[in-house]
Write a protein that holds these residues in place. Structure first.
Motif, short mmCIF file in Angstrom:
data_model
loop_
_atom_site.label_atom_id
_atom_site.label_comp_id
_atom_site.label_asym_id
_atom_site.label_seq_id
_atom_site.Cartn_x
_atom_site.Cartn_y
_atom_site.Cartn_z
N GLY A 114 0.82 -1.20 0.00
CA GLY A 114 0.00 0.00 0.00
C GLY A 114 0.85 1.25 0.00
O GLY A 114 2.08 1.19 -0.02
N ASP A 115 0.19 2.42 0.04
CA ASP A 115 0.93 3.68 0.05
C ASP A 115 1.74 3.84 1.33
O ASP A 115 2.83 4.40 1.32
N ARG A 116 1.19 3.32 2.44
CA ARG A 116 1.90 3.43 3.71
C ARG A 116 2.03 2.08 4.40
O ARG A 116 3.06 1.77 4.96
N VAL A 159 24.58 -32.66 18.98
CA VAL A 159 23.76 -32.71 17.77
C VAL A 159 22.46 -31.96 17.98
O VAL A 159 21.82 -32.08 19.04
N PHE A 160 22.07 -31.17 16.97
CA PHE A 160 20.77 -30.53 16.94
C PHE A 160 20.23 -30.66 15.51
O PHE A 160 20.90 -30.26 14.56
N GLY A 161 19.02 -31.20 15.37
CA GLY A 161 18.41 -31.29 14.06
C GLY A 161 16.90 -31.14 14.19
O GLY A 161 16.28 -31.78 15.04
N THR A 162 16.31 -30.29 13.36
CA THR A 162 14.88 -30.06 13.47
C THR A 162 14.30 -29.69 12.12
O THR A 162 14.99 -29.16 11.24
N SER A 163 13.03 -30.01 11.91
CA SER A 163 12.31 -29.58 10.71
C SER A 163 10.90 -29.18 11.11
O SER A 163 10.32 -29.77 12.03
N TYR A 164 10.37 -28.17 10.42
CA TYR A 164 9.08 -27.64 10.83
C TYR A 164 8.46 -26.81 9.71
O TYR A 164 9.15 -26.33 8.80
N HIS A 165 7.14 -26.66 9.77
CA HIS A 165 6.42 -25.73 8.92
C HIS A 165 6.48 -24.34 9.55
O HIS A 165 6.44 -24.20 10.77
N GLU A 166 6.55 -23.33 8.69
CA GLU A 166 6.55 -21.94 9.16
C GLU A 166 5.51 -21.15 8.37
O GLU A 166 5.55 -21.11 7.15
N ILE A 167 4.56 -20.57 9.08
CA ILE A 167 3.57 -19.68 8.47
C ILE A 167 3.82 -18.29 9.05
O ILE A 167 3.70 -18.07 10.25
N GLY A 168 4.19 -17.36 8.18
CA GLY A 168 4.53 -16.01 8.62
C GLY A 168 3.51 -14.97 8.18
O GLY A 168 3.08 -14.98 7.03
N LEU A 169 3.14 -14.09 9.10
CA LEU A 169 2.27 -12.96 8.80
C LEU A 169 2.97 -11.70 9.25
O LEU A 169 3.27 -11.53 10.44
N GLY A 170 3.29 -10.81 8.29
CA GLY A 170 4.05 -9.62 8.62
C GLY A 170 3.46 -8.37 8.02
O GLY A 170 2.59 -8.41 7.16
N ALA A 171 3.96 -7.24 8.52
CA ALA A 171 3.49 -5.95 8.04
C ALA A 171 4.64 -4.96 8.02
O ALA A 171 5.58 -5.07 8.80
N SER A 172 4.56 -4.02 7.09
CA SER A 172 5.53 -2.93 6.98
C SER A 172 4.77 -1.62 7.00
O SER A 172 3.72 -1.49 6.36
N VAL A 173 5.30 -0.64 7.73
CA VAL A 173 4.66 0.66 7.82
C VAL A 173 5.70 1.74 7.55
O VAL A 173 6.85 1.64 7.99
N ALA A 174 5.31 2.75 6.77
CA ALA A 174 6.20 3.87 6.48
C ALA A 174 6.14 4.85 7.65
O ALA A 174 5.15 5.56 7.83
#
Length: 457
Positions: A114-116, A159-174
């Motif tokens: 968007g504009d902002r 040892v460290f090993g992992t797998s997973y689904h990631e659902i991201g919701l983000g926003a940017s503001v001017a």
């Protein structure tokens, strides 16, 4: 006669293979600030998208690092054939060695500019594995314990090993006309996990008299959907990174993480900073099995040999006695796993209308060892639809890497291909590090600047 326990050998080999199959470090794409792929490293960049609507298409990013080892160093020429010879491995290793892989498989996403205010939503599959293992582990697994008669050796891998689904919701503001702030919350749904503590210890002593074995144990192996265990002679890995069915996207093993970013543009100069996976944690409650080794166990090889020679005890029964001496305890207690975090700061400067220079500094705060990487880049827009670039980058144990990237626009379709290790493309089997990113997106709607110019006209 002496025989080492199956438990250290089997578990150690399984853990090494697990980390080897996980399959992201990226020092190029974050500076392509109008690309969909750059938003994964900085949510403030949702406001810099090429179009009003962006559709993120499938893509992949992978970074592999095997310290001190390359594939060709393990090959042996025999009768005109090249054979993998693991007996060479111990001679290549240092006292401690790192094995690491980071994979991101992007599926689908959408961004609205968007504009902002701007928004972004996506799904991707992530897998990360890291191991810090001693040379003695490879020696025991490949060559046995005869070489350590009269010695005590530490061989526990971290040892460290992992797998997973990631659902991201983000926003940017001017915040202002030139400065954008971004934030993102990410829902994490665990697929599989395996890990030891950072202070795990297994100390094996092979006695000179009777070749007696003594194992001092202080190790906990947490697993979720990973290890199948039916006794020391039947330990298996049940792991598949292709498990992306809907049933796994909202599993009982879940958590959250947060990203924050800033982006500012001042004429020909653009700068950015971001922090990713802050507070990232997955709580593993379903399909959990924990194996614990504690205390000191002893086994005398000669005593068992004497029993084997008696009619009253079979060889199988003798092995059963050996297994009982090293049997771990099990429980199903839930546990938490923390995600590695990363921090970046970068900048770009347009030297001409077509030539852009950039600098990027990234710090990776991982569970076993931290790493800081630095890159200098230059890209040139050959035509409006095609940009190519090179970078020089330096990081742990590699102070002179060279990368390359291509950024193409075919109508609404945007394509990205990049690597931070260009020589690996031509010499894959002679490299201990390999990294690549491939991505695509659709841009719909014109840039805001274009509309503004048309209005002024």
């Amino acid at each position: 006669m002496h025989r080492s326990s199956n438990l250290p050998r089997t578990c150690a080999l399984a853990l090494m293979l697990f980390c080897g199959t996980l399959g992201a470090q990226d020092l190029t794409v974050p500076l392509l600030s109008d690309s969909w792929q750059a938003t994964f490293s900085n949510p403030a960049l949702y406001g810099q998208a090429k179009g009003r609507l962006t559709v993120g298409l499938p893509g992949i990013s992978n970074d592999l690092y095997a310290e001190n080892v390359t594939y060709n160093e393990l090959l042996l020429n025999e009768n005109g054939r090249r054979i993998l010879d693991l007996n060479r491995l111990p001679d290549l290793l240092a006292d401690r060695n790192e094995l690491r892989d980071d994979l991101s498989l992007e599926t689908i996403g959408v961004g609205l500019r968007g504009d902002r205010f701007s928004l972004g939503l996506y799904h991707r599959l992530r897998a990360a594995g890291q191991a810090d293992y001693p040379k003695t582990l490879a020696q025991l697994v490949i060559q046995g314990n005869a070489q350590f008669v009269g010695q005590t050796v530490e061989f526990a891998p971290l040892v460290f090993g992992t797998s997973y689904h990631e659902i991201g919701l983000g926003a940017s503001v001017a915040i202002t006309e030139n400065i954008h702030f971004g934030a993102r919350i990410k829902y994490l749904s665990g697929i599989a996990d395996v890990r030891t503590g950072t202070s795990a210890s297994l100390r094996l002593t092979t006695g000179e008299e009777n070749y007696a074995l003594t194992l001092d144990q202080d190790l906990t192996l947490n697993t979720a959907g990973t290890v199948t265990y039916n006794g020391l002679d039947d330990v298996g890995i049940n792991y598949d990174i292709n498990r992306i069915e809907t049933v796994d996207i909202f599993s009982e093993n879940n958590g959250v993480a947060f990203d924050f970013g800033l982006f500012a543009t001042f004429g020909k100069v653009r700068v950015q900073a971001a922090a990713n996976d802050l507070g990232g944690k997955i709580s593993w409650t379903n399909n959990v099995t924990n194996f614990r080794l504690r205390g000191t166990d002893e086994f005398s090889g000669v005593d068992i040999l004497a029993q084997v020679l008696e009619d009253s005890l079979s060889f199988t029964a003798a092995l059963d006695s050996l297994q009982l001496a090293f049997e771990p305890t099990e429980d199903n207690a839930p546990y938490d796993s923390k995600l590695a975090t990363s921090y970046l700061i970068g900048g770009e400067y347009d030297l001409t209308d077509r030539l852009t220079a950039g600098v990027l500094l990234v710090h990776y705060r991982r569970l076993l060892s931290n790493e800081t990487a630095f890159a200098l880049s230059a890209r040139y827009r050959i035509i409006n639809a095609l940009t190519v670039g090179l970078n020089y980058n330096a990081r742990k144990n590699a102070v002179a890497n060279f990368g390359a990237h291509v950024y193409a626009h075919l109508g609404p379709v945007n394509l990205i291909a990049s690597t931070d290790n260009l020589l690996t493309v031509f010499r894959q089997k002679d490299s201990s590090r390999a990294g690549v990113r491939l991505g695509a997106s659709l841009s719909i709607g014109r840039k805001l600047e274009t509309k503004e110019l048309e209005t002024r006209d």
